[in-house]
Write an enzyme that holds these catalytic residues in place. Structure first.
Site, PDB file in Angstrom:
ATOM      1  N   CYS A   2       0.841  -1.191   0.000  1.00 26.09           N
ATOM      2  CA  CYS A   2       0.000   0.000   0.000  1.00 26.09           C
ATOM      3  C   CYS A   2       0.879   1.244   0.000  1.00 26.09           C
ATOM      4  O   CYS A   2       1.903   1.294   0.670  1.00 26.09           O
ATOM      5  CB  CYS A   2      -0.957   0.079   1.190  1.00 26.09           C
ATOM      6  SG  CYS A   2      -2.097  -1.287   1.283  1.00 26.09           S
ATOM      7  N   ARG A  27       3.398  -0.173  -5.052  1.00 21.03           N
ATOM      8  CA  ARG A  27       3.194  -0.775  -3.731  1.00 21.03           C
ATOM      9  C   ARG A  27       1.856  -1.510  -3.621  1.00 21.03           C
ATOM     10  O   ARG A  27       1.598  -2.184  -2.620  1.00 21.03           O
ATOM     11  CB  ARG A  27       3.272   0.301  -2.638  1.00 21.03           C
ATOM     12  CG  ARG A  27       4.579   1.061  -2.624  1.00 21.03           C
ATOM     13  CD  ARG A  27       4.554   2.141  -1.572  1.00 21.03           C
ATOM     14  NE  ARG A  27       4.671   1.590  -0.238  1.00 21.03           N
ATOM     15  CZ  ARG A  27       5.812   1.372   0.390  1.00 21.03           C
ATOM     16  NH1 ARG A  27       6.957   1.669  -0.203  1.00 21.03           N
ATOM     17  NH2 ARG A  27       5.832   0.869   1.598  1.00 21.03           N
ATOM     18  N   TRP A  74      -3.017  -2.697  -1.731  1.00 22.02           N
ATOM     19  CA  TRP A  74      -2.786  -4.127  -1.968  1.00 22.02           C
ATOM     20  C   TRP A  74      -3.560  -4.821  -0.847  1.00 22.02           C
ATOM     21  O   TRP A  74      -3.185  -4.726   0.328  1.00 22.02           O
ATOM     22  CB  TRP A  74      -1.298  -4.446  -1.884  1.00 22.02           C
ATOM     23  CG  TRP A  74      -0.974  -5.875  -2.237  1.00 22.02           C
ATOM     24  CD1 TRP A  74      -0.747  -6.362  -3.483  1.00 22.02           C
ATOM     25  CD2 TRP A  74      -0.817  -6.975  -1.341  1.00 22.02           C
ATOM     26  NE1 TRP A  74      -0.468  -7.705  -3.418  1.00 22.02           N
ATOM     27  CE2 TRP A  74      -0.510  -8.110  -2.111  1.00 22.02           C
ATOM     28  CE3 TRP A  74      -0.920  -7.121   0.048  1.00 22.02           C
ATOM     29  CZ2 TRP A  74      -0.294  -9.368  -1.554  1.00 22.02           C
ATOM     30  CZ3 TRP A  74      -0.715  -8.376   0.608  1.00 22.02           C
ATOM     31  CH2 TRP A  74      -0.394  -9.483  -0.199  1.00 22.02           C
ATOM     32  N   ASN A 100      -1.139   2.015   6.000  1.00 23.44           N
ATOM     33  CA  ASN A 100      -0.266   0.971   5.456  1.00 23.44           C
ATOM     34  C   ASN A 100       0.176   0.101   6.615  1.00 23.44           C
ATOM     35  O   ASN A 100       0.817   0.592   7.544  1.00 23.44           O
ATOM     36  CB  ASN A 100       0.949   1.622   4.769  1.00 23.44           C
ATOM     37  CG  ASN A 100       1.886   0.594   4.161  1.00 23.44           C
ATOM     38  OD1 ASN A 100       1.501  -0.547   3.927  1.00 23.44           O
ATOM     39  ND2 ASN A 100       3.115   0.991   3.913  1.00 23.44           N
ATOM     40  N   GLY A 101      -0.186  -1.171   6.586  1.00 22.31           N
ATOM     41  CA  GLY A 101       0.192  -2.077   7.674  1.00 22.31           C
ATOM     42  C   GLY A 101      -0.942  -3.032   7.972  1.00 22.31           C
ATOM     43  O   GLY A 101      -1.922  -3.101   7.224  1.00 22.31           O
ATOM     44  N   GLU A 468      15.372 -18.313 -11.073  1.00 23.33           N
ATOM     45  CA  GLU A 468      15.026 -16.919 -11.317  1.00 23.33           C
ATOM     46  C   GLU A 468      14.278 -16.770 -12.650  1.00 23.33           C
ATOM     47  O   GLU A 468      13.305 -16.015 -12.745  1.00 23.33           O
ATOM     48  CB  GLU A 468      16.300 -16.056 -11.282  1.00 23.33           C
ATOM     49  CG  GLU A 468      16.140 -14.616 -11.734  1.00 23.33           C
ATOM     50  CD  GLU A 468      15.139 -13.790 -10.927  1.00 23.33           C
ATOM     51  OE1 GLU A 468      14.630 -14.278  -9.902  1.00 23.33           O
ATOM     52  OE2 GLU A 468      14.836 -12.667 -11.349  1.00 23.33           O
ATOM     53  N   LYS A 472      10.513 -15.201 -12.860  1.00 27.04           N
ATOM     54  CA  LYS A 472      10.174 -14.055 -13.724  1.00 27.04           C
ATOM     55  C   LYS A 472       8.988 -14.403 -14.610  1.00 27.04           C
ATOM     56  O   LYS A 472       8.069 -13.616 -14.782  1.00 27.04           O
ATOM     57  CB  LYS A 472      11.354 -13.719 -14.611  1.00 27.04           C
ATOM     58  CG  LYS A 472      12.294 -12.632 -14.458  1.00 27.04           C
ATOM     59  CD  LYS A 472      12.226 -11.428 -13.671  1.00 27.04           C
ATOM     60  CE  LYS A 472      11.691 -11.477 -12.291  1.00 27.04           C
ATOM     61  NZ  LYS A 472      12.582 -11.160 -11.243  1.00 27.04           N
ATOM     62  N   GLU A 475       5.659 -14.667 -12.661  1.00 25.40           N
ATOM     63  CA  GLU A 475       5.255 -13.373 -12.135  1.00 25.40           C
ATOM     64  C   GLU A 475       4.565 -12.497 -13.185  1.00 25.40           C
ATOM     65  O   GLU A 475       3.547 -11.874 -12.903  1.00 25.40           O
ATOM     66  CB  GLU A 475       6.547 -12.692 -11.661  1.00 25.40           C
ATOM     67  CG  GLU A 475       6.385 -11.627 -10.660  1.00 25.40           C
ATOM     68  CD  GLU A 475       7.744 -11.102 -10.176  1.00 25.40           C
ATOM     69  OE1 GLU A 475       8.809 -11.548 -10.665  1.00 25.40           O
ATOM     70  OE2 GLU A 475       7.726 -10.228  -9.311  1.00 25.40           O
ATOM     71  N   HIS A 491      14.315 -36.909 -11.014  1.00 25.12           N
ATOM     72  CA  HIS A 491      13.804 -37.426  -9.728  1.00 25.12           C
ATOM     73  C   HIS A 491      12.318 -37.125  -9.541  1.00 25.12           C
ATOM     74  O   HIS A 491      11.838 -37.149  -8.419  1.00 25.12           O
ATOM     75  CB  HIS A 491      14.636 -36.871  -8.576  1.00 25.12           C
ATOM     76  CG  HIS A 491      16.052 -37.368  -8.598  1.00 25.12           C
ATOM     77  ND1 HIS A 491      16.398 -38.665  -8.296  1.00 25.12           N
ATOM     78  CD2 HIS A 491      17.214 -36.756  -8.945  1.00 25.12           C
ATOM     79  CE1 HIS A 491      17.709 -38.823  -8.430  1.00 25.12           C
ATOM     80  NE2 HIS A 491      18.224 -37.677  -8.827  1.00 25.12           N
ATOM     81  N   LYS A 586       5.483  -4.424  -5.260  1.00 24.41           N
ATOM     82  CA  LYS A 586       6.945  -4.349  -5.289  1.00 24.41           C
ATOM     83  C   LYS A 586       7.551  -4.539  -3.897  1.00 24.41           C
ATOM     84  O   LYS A 586       8.554  -5.232  -3.743  1.00 24.41           O
ATOM     85  CB  LYS A 586       7.349  -2.993  -5.871  1.00 24.41           C
ATOM     86  CG  LYS A 586       8.846  -2.793  -6.017  1.00 24.41           C
ATOM     87  CD  LYS A 586       9.333  -3.366  -7.312  1.00 24.41           C
ATOM     88  CE  LYS A 586      10.823  -3.215  -7.520  1.00 24.41           C
ATOM     89  NZ  LYS A 586      11.320  -4.274  -8.403  1.00 24.41           N
TER      90      LYS A 586
END
Ligand code: AGP
Length: 591
Positions: A2, A27, A74, A100-101, A468, A472, A475, A491, A586
């Site tokens: 947020c 955010r 968010w 925010n929190g 990675e 990516k 996401e 395996h 982010k």
């Protein structure tokens, strides 16, 4: 998560707040809203969607008045609905709050308030704040006194800003956990989750510490401690400007940030030799070394683990930050904890670092954003120097993190200068990897965009690049992907390979080449479509991603770049906005 903004000054507040919100939209972007005070009246507009969509529907930026608070959300508590969007307000609609929190005890507070006649319009934890402030103001308290009385009742993390028609002419804010930066401009004063929001408008910034309160009026700012005593605080100049963060002709920040990587590498390698030598010695002497991080930063740490072992002959463990506290019992004063975080705000990292500090460990942080919470908690801070990374997927910060681990590992053998020297040509090699592959990967993405699954395999120092690459892709394109050590495929995961399943094989011509290739052939024998990322062509590749030849310890810096481009092009060819992937943000400031 947020983003919160407050403005009080001589200019129209809503357009300034709207522009500032756009800069912190990274955010959270599931809903947004602005509240203003105009002629003593409180007006609120909010809705679900991205800021531009809400602006088109409700003209947020046309709200009147010189005082405003804004929010981009968010969702944590309560679904993505207009009622749950911020600003939240009290029963009498005299107090508006952006937050925010997470308020851990909101259910208890809500019950108490409801039994005293308060009506709730949302499912959010935030809504208790304006109701609590309302109660205090009904007793005749000023807005700042009501905020001071309310803040200690909130357990968890709560950084919030409030305005009230009962005490107009000011914005009052307080911080607990999540950051709040205060800005001083020529025409007014700002408060925001990130100074980026007001850079360009304000020339000085003052970070607010936990439990402090700030009062913004058109004529100045005042700081109070938790007991209501006045505080004197020092400001510093804002150096970076928002214009540094424009897309510069690229359709998305993600592509701009991928393209910036060659220049960023030099900045990342410009570090203080003395500091690196000291940290390297501490690492070598430590009883144990733990690297903690999340997501992409953790994959950089996994590359670092190979470098520490190969170059410095020092083993370290990499612990996912959200799992760190389950290992906290073994942390002591002989432990060095390396915390890696682009934002320096990630709640899981902060929690682990706090525990390690309490146990007496030495904390070294590798951070991009200055003045972050993590930097305040660290004995030593190494900065990535890669500038603002706006796009939610981390790209340039990852490459810079790899550079830092490379420098640290060479510092362990007293060879910092050699490492800097080795890195000198790497920018050109990254430029080549981009130039050779950008257009071919765009075309490839057209033919692969309807695939349901991708697999990424690699060995040794390149293994984390497979992970990675998969992260990516997931996401930004929402395609299922898995990255793993190439030897692990047989395996279990090999059972999922069908004719045409794309398997990206990171196979540079180094000490991992033969065995990785052999694993790729096993996948190919089951019909996989092999995308070979290598400096050496091979007939088994259905698609060859040609990369330049470099020293074997530097391959991760090269091999990851085409995988970033592949993810980007797949996202765009599937019609997604890679800068703001669904459900993500982010800075992940909740646990
Ligand atoms: C990377 O593309 C992701 N956005 C995410 O995994 C990120 O790396 C993670 O949340 C950690 O963030 P940090 O580096 O700011 O701590």
């Amino acid at each position: 998560m947020c983003g919160i903004i407050g403005y009080c000054g001589k200019q129209a507040a809503a357009p300034i707040t709207f522009e500032a919100l756009k800069r912190v939209e990274y955010r959270g972007y599931d809903s947004a809203g602005i509240a203003v005070l105009s002629n003593g009246q409180l007006l609120v507009k909010k809705d679900i969607g991205k800021l531009d969509e809400i602006e088109a529907k409700h003209s947020l930026s046309s709200l009147p008045g010189n005082i405003a608070i804004g929010h981009t959300r968010w969702a944590t508590h309560g679904g993505v609905t207009s009622a749950n969007a911020h600003p939240q307000y009290d029963s009498s609609e005299t107090v508006a709050v952006v937050h925010n929190g997470i308020i851990d005890n909101y259910q208890e507070l809500r019950k108490q308030l409801a039994s005293n006649g308060h009506h709730f319009a949302s499912e959010t934890d935030t809504e208790v704040i304006p109701h609590l402030i309302e109660d205090e103001m009904k007793q005749g308290l000023s807005l700042e006194a009501a905020v001071l009385a309310t803040a200690p009742k909130l357990e968890g993390s709560s950084t919030f800003l409030a305005i009230s028609s009962l005490d107009p002419g000011k914005v009052v804010g307080t911080r607990k956990g999540s950051p709040l930066a205060i800005g001083i401009g020529d025409h007014g004063y700002f408060a925001a989750s990130d100074a980026l929001a007001f850079s360009g408008q304000a020339h000085q910034v003052i970070p607010l510490a936990d439990t402090e309160v700030v009062i913004l009026t058109a004529d100045g700012i005042e700081f109070l401690d938790a007991a209501g005593n006045k505080l004197a605080k020092e400001s510093r100049d804002i150096k970076s400007k928002w214009h540094d963060s424009h897309k510069q002709g690229y359709q998305f920040f993600m592509l701009k940030e991928i393209m910036e990587q060659p220049q960023m590498l030099e900045a990342a390698a410009t570090q203080d030799r003395e500091l690196f030598t000291k940290i390297a010695l501490d690492i070598l002497r430590a009883g144990q070394v733990i690297v903690t991080a999340c997501g992409t930063s953790r994959y950089a740490a996994l590359v670092g683990r190979y470098l520490f072992s190969k170059v410095g002959k020092k083993f370290c463990d990499v612990v996912m930050a959200s799992e760190f506290h389950y290992f906290a019992d073994s942390v002591d004063k002989n432990t060095v904890v390396l915390a890696v975080s682009q934002s320096g705000e990630t709640a899981d990292v902060i929690e682990g670092v706090q525990m390690a500090r309490d146990a007496g460990a030495q904390i070294v942080s590798i951070i991009n954003r200055p003045q972050s919470l993590l930097s305040e908690m660290s004995d030593h801070v190494i900065y990535l120097n890669c500038g603002y990374e706006i796009s939610v997927p981390a790209t340039k910060s990852f490459l810079s993190q790899l550079v830092i681990f490379y420098l640290l590992s060479f510092s362990m053998v007293n060879s910092f200068d050699e490492a800097v020297n080795n890195l000198k040509g790497i920018s050109n090699e990254v430029t080549k990897a981009i130039a050779w592959n950008n257009e071919p990967l765009r075309k490839l993405s057209q033919s692969l965009k309807d695939k349901d699954d991708f697999y990424y395999i690699a060995r040794g120092i390149n293994f984390a690049i497979a992970s990675e690459g998969a992260l990516k892709l997931k996401e930004v394109s929402y395609i299922h992907a898995e990255g793993m050590p190439a030897g692990e495929l047989k395996h279990g995961t090999l059972a999922l390979i069908e004719p045409g399943t794309p398997v990206a094989v990171i196979c540079p011509d180094d000490y991992t080449y033969r065995e990785t290739l052999s694993n790729a052939i096993e996948a190919k024998s089951r019909g996989a479509y092999i995308i070979g990322v290598s400096d050496k062509k091979n007939d088994i590749y259905d698609f060859w991603v040609k990369i330049p030849k470099v020293d074997e310890l530097l391959y991760p810096i090269i091999t990851v770049v085409p995988l970033q481009l592949l993810a980007y092009h797949l996202a765009v060819s599937r019609g997604h906005d890679p800068d703001r992937p669904r459900n993500l943000a982010k800075s992940v400031t909740v646990k």
